[in-house]
Design a protein around this motif. Structure first.
Motif, PDB file in Angstrom:
ATOM      1  N   GLY A  98      45.136  10.422 -28.916  1.00  0.00           N
ATOM      2  CA  GLY A  98      46.488   9.885 -28.814  1.00  0.00           C
ATOM      3  C   GLY A  98      47.518  10.795 -29.460  1.00  0.00           C
ATOM      4  N   ALA A  99      47.180  11.365 -30.613  1.00  0.00           N
ATOM      5  CA  ALA A  99      48.106  12.258 -31.305  1.00  0.00           C
ATOM      6  C   ALA A  99      48.360  13.516 -30.494  1.00  0.00           C
ATOM      7  CB  ALA A  99      47.557  12.617 -32.683  1.00  0.00           C
ATOM      8  N   ALA A 100      47.315  14.006 -29.819  1.00  0.00           N
ATOM      9  CA  ALA A 100      47.481  15.214 -28.998  1.00  0.00           C
ATOM     10  C   ALA A 100      48.463  14.969 -27.868  1.00  0.00           C
ATOM     11  CB  ALA A 100      46.124  15.659 -28.460  1.00  0.00           C
ATOM     12  N   PHE A 101      48.352  13.818 -27.218  1.00  0.00           N
ATOM     13  CA  PHE A 101      49.286  13.519 -26.131  1.00  0.00           C
ATOM     14  C   PHE A 101      50.680  13.198 -26.661  1.00  0.00           C
ATOM     15  CE2 PHE A 101      45.387  12.842 -23.622  1.00  0.00           C
ATOM     16  CZ  PHE A 101      45.734  13.553 -22.482  1.00  0.00           C
ATOM     17  N   ALA A 102      50.757  12.532 -27.815  1.00  0.00           N
ATOM     18  CA  ALA A 102      52.062  12.203 -28.387  1.00  0.00           C
ATOM     19  C   ALA A 102      52.833  13.455 -28.782  1.00  0.00           C
ATOM     20  CB  ALA A 102      51.885  11.291 -29.594  1.00  0.00           C
TER      21      ALA A 102
END
Length: 323
Positions: free
Chosen positions: A41-45
């Motif tokens: 999720g952090a990578a996409f955010a």
């Protein structure tokens, strides 16, 4: 890990430059999943919001199954086309345990551009926190919402295909079965890309690929156990969870099924395709020689990957323009 001797040479070369997530499911426990999801999720955010020329992308919330939370869906539409469009209702992969709608943004944009359709992509709940039937019920609820709101979404309710990849392909097959059995939305077509169909793990290919480029036997056991718990492999598993268990495949929409030669899902996909044909369901089946699970995502520029992508687009075009 040594590569299989039958691997396509161009795919083998492409793997030298591909990013393969360093996840060893044989050594993982369910307690490791939240951290892995946070990383994803952090990578996409951290990325800019997805955008593509001529494409509108909107996140909506659809009502979940009775008593359950609402579901996030992502709607993709061509900006310049008006009127009711054919629609692909899509489920992401991730082994029933991982995944976000964002991971398929580029592929969905490609379908909008190349097929001339709208896409509704659903973010279902994940196991083991949400075991069966939560994921497939979310997928079915999102389909019902999309068809019910077809006019607002600008889609043609008589030209809706249901599709997905890997775990999403299994959920797509389960959703289609559920729609048939519940008298739900009429599905025009099912697009099943390397679908995860059978929890029993008894086919030759499910045993053969203890080592694999992506999604080996241990990963498959991990994913199915997360979804089904102690019932995995037993007689009572629902066909909505594991569509290979469905005794009756008649009355289903035409199907397009594809799988790689060198993957756990090979035999269950081939068996499912043959059973569909025997049940009177028009079915197109592709087994890509020398291909591993997710080959077209890891090495998208290989000739075999382009062939697979072109085949999916052609199948969707034929299905959604003749209905």
């Amino acid at each position: 890990m040594p590569l299989h001797p039958n691997i396509d040479p161009e795919l083998a070369e492409g793997l030298r430059h591909a990013f393969l997530p360093p996840v060893d499911f044989a050594r993982m426990s369910p307690a490791d999943l939240p951290g892995l999801r946070r990383q994803m999720g952090a990578a996409f955010a951290a990325m800019p919001p997805f955008a593509a020329p001529g494409l509108s992308v909107e996140d909506r919330m659809a009502p979940g199954p009775d008593g359950d939370p609402d579901i996030r869906v992502r709607v993709y539409r061509p900006e310049e086309r008006r009127g009711p469009l054919p629609c692909l209702y899509w489920m992401h992969g991730g082994g029933m345990i991982l995944g976000l709608v964002e991971m398929d943004d580029a592929r969905m944009a490609g379908y909008v551009r190349d097929v001339g359709c709208a896409v509704v992509s659903v973010e279902y709940r994940l196991a083991p926190e949400h075991p069966h039937p939560a994921p497939v019920e979310d997928c079915y609820a999102g389909l019902v919402w999309a068809v019910k709101n077809a006019e607002e979404l600008g889609i043609d309710p008589e030209r809706v295909a249901v599709g997905g990849a890997s775990a999403g392909g299994g959920l797509a097959a389960g959703t289609v079965l559920m729609a048939r059995d519940r008298g739900g939305p009429a599905v025009a077509f099912q697009l099943l890309s390397s679908p995860m169909l059978d929890d029993r793990g008894t086919t030759p290919s499910s045993r053969e690929f203890a080592e694999a480029v992506a999604w080996n036997r241990a990963a498959n056991v991990f994913g199915w156990t997360a979804l089904l718990g102690d019932s995995v492999g037993t007689a009572g598993v629902s066909p909505y969870a594991a569509p290979a268990r469905a005794a009756d495949l008649s009355g289903l929409p035409p199907a397009y099924i594809e799988v790689g030669e060198l993957e756990v899902f090979r035999d269950e996909c081939a068996d499912y395709a043959l059973r569909l044909v025997r049940a009177g369901v028009s079915t197109e089946f592709h087994m890509y020689p020398g291909a591993f699970h997710g080959f077209d995502a890891f090495v998208p520029d290989a000739a075999l990957s382009r062939r697979a992508a072109d085949g999916r687009v052609a199948g969707l075009r034929r299905a959604l323009t003749r209905v």
